[in-house]
Scaffold this motif. Structure first.
Motif, PDB file in Angstrom:
ATOM      1  N   GLU A 145      -8.632   0.597  -0.257  1.00 27.38           N
ATOM      2  CA  GLU A 145      -8.475  -0.905  -0.036  1.00 27.38           C
ATOM      3  C   GLU A 145      -7.702  -0.993   1.342  1.00 27.38           C
ATOM      4  O   GLU A 145      -7.691  -1.661   2.037  1.00 27.38           O
ATOM      5  CB  GLU A 145      -7.118  -1.132  -0.996  1.00 27.38           C
ATOM      6  CG  GLU A 145      -6.556  -2.648  -0.967  1.00 27.38           C
ATOM      7  CD  GLU A 145      -5.886  -2.857  -2.129  1.00 27.38           C
ATOM      8  OE1 GLU A 145      -5.118  -3.754  -1.974  1.00 27.38           O
ATOM      9  OE2 GLU A 145      -6.134  -2.121  -3.221  1.00 27.38           O
ATOM     10  N   TRP A 146      -6.964   0.107   1.931  1.00 31.73           N
ATOM     11  CA  TRP A 146      -6.559   0.216   3.061  1.00 31.73           C
ATOM     12  C   TRP A 146      -7.361   0.196   4.036  1.00 31.73           C
ATOM     13  O   TRP A 146      -7.336  -0.676   5.267  1.00 31.73           O
ATOM     14  CB  TRP A 146      -5.541   1.452   3.294  1.00 31.73           C
ATOM     15  CG  TRP A 146      -4.978   1.876   4.619  1.00 31.73           C
ATOM     16  CD1 TRP A 146      -5.168   2.848   5.561  1.00 31.73           C
ATOM     17  CD2 TRP A 146      -3.370   1.352   5.074  1.00 31.73           C
ATOM     18  NE1 TRP A 146      -4.338   2.666   6.593  1.00 31.73           N
ATOM     19  CE2 TRP A 146      -3.276   1.843   6.228  1.00 31.73           C
ATOM     20  CE3 TRP A 146      -2.525   0.410   4.432  1.00 31.73           C
ATOM     21  CZ2 TRP A 146      -1.924   1.602   6.837  1.00 31.73           C
ATOM     22  CZ3 TRP A 146      -1.488  -0.002   5.092  1.00 31.73           C
ATOM     23  CH2 TRP A 146      -1.176   0.556   6.391  1.00 31.73           C
ATOM     24  N   THR A 158       0.856  -1.287  -0.021  1.00 34.64           N
ATOM     25  CA  THR A 158      -0.009  -0.057   0.142  1.00 34.64           C
ATOM     26  C   THR A 158       0.609   1.209  -0.047  1.00 34.64           C
ATOM     27  O   THR A 158       0.549   2.174  -0.940  1.00 34.64           O
ATOM     28  CB  THR A 158      -0.915  -0.024   1.312  1.00 34.64           C
ATOM     29  OG1 THR A 158      -1.775  -1.405   1.102  1.00 34.64           O
ATOM     30  CG2 THR A 158      -1.869   1.235   1.037  1.00 34.64           C
ATOM     31  N   ASP A 163      -7.821   5.683   1.755  1.00 31.05           N
ATOM     32  CA  ASP A 163      -7.473   4.698   0.672  1.00 31.05           C
ATOM     33  C   ASP A 163      -8.542   3.792   1.018  1.00 31.05           C
ATOM     34  O   ASP A 163      -8.505   3.118   2.000  1.00 31.05           O
ATOM     35  CB  ASP A 163      -5.975   4.290   0.664  1.00 31.05           C
ATOM     36  CG  ASP A 163      -5.839   3.271  -0.550  1.00 31.05           C
ATOM     37  OD1 ASP A 163      -5.679   3.868  -1.622  1.00 31.05           O
ATOM     38  OD2 ASP A 163      -5.738   2.230  -0.326  1.00 31.05           O
ATOM     39  N   GLN A 174      -4.283  10.979   1.764  1.00 31.05           N
ATOM     40  CA  GLN A 174      -4.565   9.760   1.153  1.00 31.05           C
ATOM     41  C   GLN A 174      -4.365   8.505   1.287  1.00 31.05           C
ATOM     42  O   GLN A 174      -5.152   7.587   0.894  1.00 31.05           O
ATOM     43  CB  GLN A 174      -3.376  10.071  -0.241  1.00 31.05           C
ATOM     44  CG  GLN A 174      -3.472   9.072  -1.407  1.00 31.05           C
ATOM     45  CD  GLN A 174      -2.511   9.352  -2.359  1.00 31.05           C
ATOM     46  OE1 GLN A 174      -1.442   9.826  -2.206  1.00 31.05           O
ATOM     47  NE2 GLN A 174      -2.740   8.567  -3.786  1.00 31.05           N
ATOM     48  N   LEU A 175      -3.389   8.380   2.241  1.00 31.36           N
ATOM     49  CA  LEU A 175      -3.153   6.913   3.061  1.00 31.36           C
ATOM     50  C   LEU A 175      -4.584   6.732   3.784  1.00 31.36           C
ATOM     51  O   LEU A 175      -5.190   5.596   3.980  1.00 31.36           O
ATOM     52  CB  LEU A 175      -2.124   6.863   3.791  1.00 31.36           C
ATOM     53  CG  LEU A 175      -1.883   5.657   4.756  1.00 31.36           C
ATOM     54  CD1 LEU A 175      -1.893   4.383   3.867  1.00 31.36           C
ATOM     55  CD2 LEU A 175      -0.514   5.677   5.388  1.00 31.36           C
ATOM     56  N   LEU A 201       0.922   3.944  -3.150  1.00 32.79           N
ATOM     57  CA  LEU A 201       0.560   5.357  -2.955  1.00 32.79           C
ATOM     58  C   LEU A 201       1.676   6.436  -3.143  1.00 32.79           C
ATOM     59  O   LEU A 201       1.501   7.675  -3.593  1.00 32.79           O
ATOM     60  CB  LEU A 201      -0.117   5.514  -1.483  1.00 32.79           C
ATOM     61  CG  LEU A 201      -1.358   4.954  -1.316  1.00 32.79           C
ATOM     62  CD1 LEU A 201      -1.858   5.072   0.213  1.00 32.79           C
ATOM     63  CD2 LEU A 201      -2.377   5.268  -2.304  1.00 32.79           C
TER      64      LEU A 201
END
Length: 513
Positions: A467-468, A283, A465, A461-462, A287
């Motif tokens: 999927e995260w 991840t 996210d 953004q992290l 990113l």
């Protein structure tokens, strides 16, 4: 001004100690990071017990300093070129007690409820220097350079409304996290015995013996000068420390994603640790890649600190052995095939990336450790062998596993810690620290927590996210970088907030009414 009491503690029975003791740093100690560590335990504590807790902890520390003898003194250079801890009979260790709960000061500082509400965030504390023994806050600062004769350790209690924070500082060259955990449990057991009037715990003197990790001094002609230790890579940008939680149920789901077949056959055994490491690596790489724009065939730097206590045999180390008994798996110094940026970000399956993590972990053997010790031993300038976490370029990753440092079953007599944190106000981008769950009961879904030292401009953004977020729960900003560097003010950063921090001040005002 808050009340501050400063004590200079001598070890129990110091009058009968030798005039001087020298406890040699092992050859392995030089591989760690040249910094101070700032470990903190958080307690809930009633006002009526606070004065008693000071006395108990003071006596518990004095007894522990007579056992974990490497905590007293300074790091000095050996005539033959190595280093040792010089402990003199009348040396003392600084122990500070600060009262941040007086009526006139109480609402200037967070309560233990405020701190717990924001997941024991350093940001909630404010200026970390207020809470620490200076200059022992975390960071590769000049005061931690071993050629400056740094003091080994110091301790501080900070009382807040409803609780107490116990800070334990030590130089990283004298202890890794499990070395700290060993002496911290000894402090707890000594305190428990004092508080309850019971017998004291035993202490194995073998915990001071690092001979297994020491190599004899080579002949002068064999010595070489190694390149200076890396400085912070100039391409790094301003960082922030983010706290996440991986629930047990989500960890099990993540592990299932690593179980498909590879090339028609089953993948090797993969642990949950391998799988969440692979997911984090994937991840962060995915990113970061569009921002840093490295070529897709770039081999990224990845490192893992590994506790060797369970791997060494003949002899097996004492359970609470001092020093650094950890070794690092380094992607740029391993026979294991190193993936490219494209393979980490998307081309390899998650199970294959997790297999890479497992292979790297398994590559750290006692034989590999011995070979590394031989290389460190011939360095004239051993202090330059150490790892610099943010020395490698952006998109590098260094992981360190603190999950065994669990305090939920450790009583100091006056209380059991709610949680522990490695407090920091200097951010070294790329570092990942895995914490133990706060609640290990079978019925709880509480899993491990971990912090990501990450580029601040990429934090939002992290955090968002999709999927995260399917697996990782965001628990807030753990720490901000107190160091102002050239160019920081030019960055286009989006503000990220501590979880529930908006509720801290209203709670304080309601309580004040």
């Amino acid at each position: 001004m808050p009340k501050l009491d400063v004590y200079h503690l001598r070890s129990f029975g110091w009058e009968n100690d030798p005039e001087e003791e020298r406890l040699k740093l092992s050859t392995l100690d030089y591989i760690s990071v040249s910094t101070y560590n700032n470990y903190c335990l958080f307690f809930r504590l009633e006002d009526a017990l606070k004065a008693r807790a000071v006395q108990v902890l003071k006596e518990g520390l004095e007894r522990t300093l007579s056992q974990a003898r490497h905590l007293v003194g300074r790091i000095e250079r050996d005539p033959e070129g190595g280093h040792h801890i010089l402990r003199k009979r009348d040396d003392t260790v600084e122990f500070q007690v600060q009262w941040l709960d007086a009526p006139e000061d109480a609402y200037k500082y967070p309560s233990i409820d405020d701190i717990e509400r924001t997941n024991f965030s350093t940001v909630t504390l404010g200026n970390l220097e207020q809470w620490s023994v200076l200059p022992m806050t975390y960071g590769e600062r000049p005061e931690a350079n071993i050629e400056t004769h740094p003091v080994v350790a110091a301790f501080k209690m900070n009382f807040v409304r409803g609780g107490m924070l116990f800070h334990m500082h030590h130089h990283h060259f004298t202890n890794d996290v499990m070395g700290w955990y060993g002496y911290a449990r000894q402090i707890a057991e000594n305190c428990h015995a004092i508080f309850n009037g019971t017998s004291f715990p035993s202490w194995d003197p073998a915990a001071l013996d690092l001979s297994r990790l020491c190599k004899p001094s080579p002949v002068p002609e064999a010595m070489i000068t190694v390149p200076p230790a890396l400085k912070r890579h100039p391409a790094h940008t301003k960082g922030v420390s983010l706290l996440f939680h991986l629930p047990k149920s989500k960890a099990a789901k993540l592990k299932n994603l690593c179980s498909p077949t590879e090339g028609g056959g089953l993948v090797p055994y993969l642990s949950t640790y391998d799988c969440f490491n692979a997911f984090i690596y994937r991840t962060l790489t995915r990113l970061r890649a569009p921002v840093f724009k490295y070529p897709s065939d770039t081999k990224l730097f990845w490192a893992e600190a590994i506790d060797m206590r369970r791997r060494l045999q003949n002899p097996k180390p004492a359970p609470r052995i001092r020093g650094n008994v950890m070794f690092c798996a380094l992607s740029n110094n391993s026979a294991v095939e190193q993936p490219t940026l494209a393979q980490v970000a998307s081309q390899w399956s998650l199970s294959r990336l997790a297999t890479y993590i497992r292979q790297m972990t398994d590559s750290v053997t006692p034989e590999a450790l011995d070979a590394a010790l031989e290389m460190v031993n011939i360095a004239k300038n051993k202090a330059d062998v150490c790892l610099t976490v943010d020395g490698p370029p952006p998109m590098s990753m260094v992981v360190t596993d603190h999950r065994d440092a669990y305090f939920g079953d450790v009583s100091f007599g006056f209380g059991t810690p709610l949680a522990y944190r490695h407090l920091a106000d200097r951010i070294t981008n790329g570092l990942i620290i895995f914490y133990p769950p706060r609640n290990k009961s079978p019925e709880s879904d509480e899993g491990m927590e971990f912090i990501v030292y990450y580029e601040k401009r990429l934090a939002r953004q992290l955090i968002e996210d999709p999927e995260w977020c399917e697996f990782m729960e965001y628990r807030g900003v753990e720490a901000e970088d107190s160091v102002v560097r050239e160019g920081d003010e030019e960055e286009d950063t989006e503000e990220v907030k501590v979880v529930n921090v908006e509720q801290v001040m209203p709670v304080q005002q309601d309580e004040k009414k």
